[in-house]
Design a protein around this motif. Structure first.
Motif, PDB file in Angstrom:
ATOM      1  N   MET A  69       1.486   7.980  12.696  1.00  0.00           N
ATOM      2  CA  MET A  69       2.383   6.896  12.284  1.00  0.00           C
ATOM      3  C   MET A  69       1.513   5.893  11.528  1.00  0.00           C
ATOM      4  N   LYS A  70       1.703   5.805  10.217  1.00  0.00           N
ATOM      5  CA  LYS A  70       0.763   5.080   9.366  1.00  0.00           C
ATOM      6  C   LYS A  70       0.765   3.574   9.618  1.00  0.00           C
ATOM      7  N   GLU A  71       1.933   3.007   9.924  1.00  0.00           N
ATOM      8  CA  GLU A  71       2.041   1.569  10.155  1.00  0.00           C
ATOM      9  C   GLU A  71       2.679   1.316  11.509  1.00  0.00           C
ATOM     10  N   THR A  75      10.057  -1.695  11.741  1.00  0.00           N
ATOM     11  CA  THR A  75      10.827  -0.652  11.064  1.00  0.00           C
ATOM     12  C   THR A  75      10.128   0.697  11.146  1.00  0.00           C
ATOM     13  N   ALA A  76       8.809   0.709  10.938  1.00  0.00           N
ATOM     14  CA  ALA A  76       8.062   1.966  11.018  1.00  0.00           C
ATOM     15  C   ALA A  76       8.185   2.582  12.411  1.00  0.00           C
ATOM     16  N   ARG A 158       6.108  -7.180   6.131  1.00  0.00           N
ATOM     17  CA  ARG A 158       5.621  -5.949   5.502  1.00  0.00           C
ATOM     18  C   ARG A 158       6.767  -4.970   5.258  1.00  0.00           C
ATOM     19  N   ASP A 159       7.716  -4.938   6.203  1.00  0.00           N
ATOM     20  CA  ASP A 159       8.888  -4.071   6.047  1.00  0.00           C
ATOM     21  C   ASP A 159       9.769  -4.547   4.901  1.00  0.00           C
ATOM     22  N   PHE A 187      12.738   2.864   4.897  1.00  0.00           N
ATOM     23  CA  PHE A 187      12.540   1.450   5.205  1.00  0.00           C
ATOM     24  C   PHE A 187      13.763   0.584   4.902  1.00  0.00           C
ATOM     25  N   SER A 188      14.692   1.109   4.104  1.00  0.00           N
ATOM     26  CA  SER A 188      15.909   0.363   3.802  1.00  0.00           C
ATOM     27  C   SER A 188      17.131   0.929   4.513  1.00  0.00           C
ATOM     28  N   HIS A 189      16.925   1.955   5.327  1.00  0.00           N
ATOM     29  CA  HIS A 189      18.055   2.619   5.979  1.00  0.00           C
ATOM     30  C   HIS A 189      17.588   3.162   7.329  1.00  0.00           C
ATOM     31  N   PRO A 190      18.264   2.817   8.427  1.00  0.00           N
ATOM     32  CA  PRO A 190      17.790   3.243   9.743  1.00  0.00           C
ATOM     33  C   PRO A 190      17.843   4.756   9.936  1.00  0.00           C
ATOM     34  N   ALA A 191      16.903   5.251  10.720  1.00  0.00           N
ATOM     35  CA  ALA A 191      16.874   6.669  11.063  1.00  0.00           C
ATOM     36  C   ALA A 191      18.014   6.990  12.022  1.00  0.00           C
TER      37      ALA A 191
END
Length: 496
Positions: A69-71, A75-76, A158-159, A187-191
């Motif tokens: 997980m990069k960030e 949101t990440a 950051r998000d 990042f603009s739409h939830p999983a």
């Protein structure tokens, strides 16, 4: 070790009906793949699981520390923990089959299963919902529900920056579309890998049932059209709402209005909201009854409520829908300049209705809340909108949920009320505190009515916030609760 966390999550999935024994190895292997682990040896000491939010938090710590997980922004993390849950969420066909089997037993049994499932998959994040502040205050209109919405996390800068740089996508077209089921998000739409929707028929048309991820009340559900088409209040909507409560008699269902200012936040997709909660408006009684010519079999009347509500009760869905449509059609074309009600200005329509359906015993019941979205230079937010002196508590539009008597207040109030409590108890000048100066006039209006102590300050603030919300609803009412206002209301009723 990550393998121990995987084992714990699989046990959680089995305990909560997400994984059966036949799927245990498959789910384990999907999780191993996600965390880029090639070796696995089951730890026999792990036989129980913690709350899913705790397991996921540890998994994300591992993922971030190991570059998976990069960030680690909010949101990440939401994108990644939903991806994790997608590994143990059964496919739509399994969920729909189970819902259908339970619906054959009873509609309530089916929704009980589906609601618990939606929590078990962490689609409804119970740990966040629990943070919401809620209370009930008795008013002249009955018990009013207040909630300060703390479950939606604030965006990390950051998000926000990353979302702004992201390429815009038209898939899914909006947050309600059926294509969200299983969608990975960005990042603009939830999983939504852990999201499952239930197909239903409303008056012969295809709709889907789901729960709101941020449940504002018990079993807060959304009923959305299979097609991405705009919201519109009309005869067909009345039939669909009544059909829904016939199929799910333990639920209510309503629609936001179909015009800006008085409408909902997603007017681009036809949808309703419902759930297993009895709102204050449903408990309010008729204040006066009247007969609508041609619809004598329908009991009609004005409800004792801060907004302007006509209630219909009857046995026949078709007759009820036609009576509601007669009221809607009349209201859309209705102008009463003396009451500052204009059906349109410069060709822009202003009149519409917020409808709410429910079962009342064995009777169909439909509340029609008259709405008008006209603005003026003095009231750019809307004439029938919270007045400026109330914006320190509630500035946003009054939608379906508030109309029914549940205030959804902004998260900022939690910190502001805590600061206000300290200032009042310390005898400080509120106007010198930038965070709470907006509340100074309000506090001046009631502070002399109480002997305030550290023990009662919270209850006092709750009561006074509730009084503001009642005023908010009164502002949104097109006919005020005065002799003049009610006489104007009856002029419209007489026009029917």
């Amino acid at each position: 070790m990550i393998t121990d966390l995987i084992r714990e999550l699989v046990i959680y999935g089995k305990n909560n009906g997400l994984i059966c024994e036949a799927d245990e190895v498959y789910a384990t292997n999907r999780l191993l793949e996600l965390f880029d682990v090639m070796e696995y040896e089951e730890n026999p000491e792990i036989t129980e699981s913690r709350a899913v939010c705790e397991i996921l938090e540890d998994m994300m710590t591992y993922a971030h520390e190991n570059g998976i997980m990069k960030e680690d922004t909010i949101t990440a993390k939401d994108l990644f923990d939903t991806k994790i849950m997608g590994c143990i969420t059964p496919p739509p066909s399994v969920v729909r089959a189970e819902f259908a089997k339970r619906y054959a037993e009873s509609p309530k049994e089916a929704t009980n299963y589906y609601y618990q499932f939606s929590q078990a998959t962490n689609y409804i994040r119970k740990d966040r919902i629990a943070k919401d502040e809620k209370w009930v205050t008795d008013t002249e209109y009955g018990p009013i529900d207040i909630t300060i919405n703390l479950s939606k996390p604030e965006k990390d800068p950051r998000d926000i920056a990353k979302a702004g740089q992201a390429k815009k996508s038209g898939y899914p077209a909006c947050l309600l579309c059926k294509e969200n089921e299983g969608y990975a998000g960005h990042f603009s739409h939830p999983a939504r890998q852990n999201h499952r929707v239930i197909p239903i028929k409303l008056d012969g048309q295809n709709y889907y049932l789901q729960y709101s991820p941020y449940v504002y009340y018990n079993e807060h559900c959304i009923i959305f059209n299979e097609q991405h088409i705009p919201m519109k209040i009309d005869y067909a909507v009345f039939r669909k709402l009544l059909d829904f409560v016939r199929q799910y008699p333990h639920y209510m269902a309503g629609s936001n209005a179909d015009l800006p200012i008085v409408g909902g936040s997603i007017l681009s997709h036809d949808h309703f909201q419902g759930g297993g909660y009895v709102f204050a408006m449903a408990k309010a009684d008729y204040e006066r009854k009247f007969v609508i010519p041609g619809f004598e079999s329908v009991t009609a009347g004005i409800v004792k409520w801060p907004m302007s509500v006509i209630r219909l009760q009857g046995d026949d869905m078709e007759v009820m829908a036609k009576a509601a449509d007669h009221i809607l059609t009349s209201w859309r074309a209705y102008t009463d300049a003396d009451a500052f009600i204009f059906s349109e200005t410069d060709g822009v329509p202003h009149n519409t209705i917020t409808p709410i359906a429910r079962m009342h015993g064995d009777k169909l019941e439909l509340d029609l809340v008259l709405r008008n979205n006209i603005t003026t230079e003095k009231c750019p937010w809307g004439v029938y909108h919270p007045s400026a002196d109330l914006h320190h508590i509630k500035k946003e539009n009054i939608g379906l949920i508030e109309v029914m008597g549940l205030a959804v207040l902004p998260a900022r109030l939690k910190g502001e009320m805590a600061e206000l409590s300290k200032a009042i108890l310390a005898g400080e000048d509120i106007r010198k505190n930038a965070l709470i100066e907006k509340h100074a006039d309000w506090v001046d209006s009631w502070i002399g009515n109480y002997e305030i102590t550290a023990e009662n300050i919270t209850e006092i603030l709750h009561d006074e916030i509730s009084k503001v919300f009642v005023k908010v609803l009164e502002c949104a009412g097109v006919y005020k609760r005065t002799e003049e206002g009610q006489a104007a209301f009856m002029r419209f009723v007489d026009s029917l």
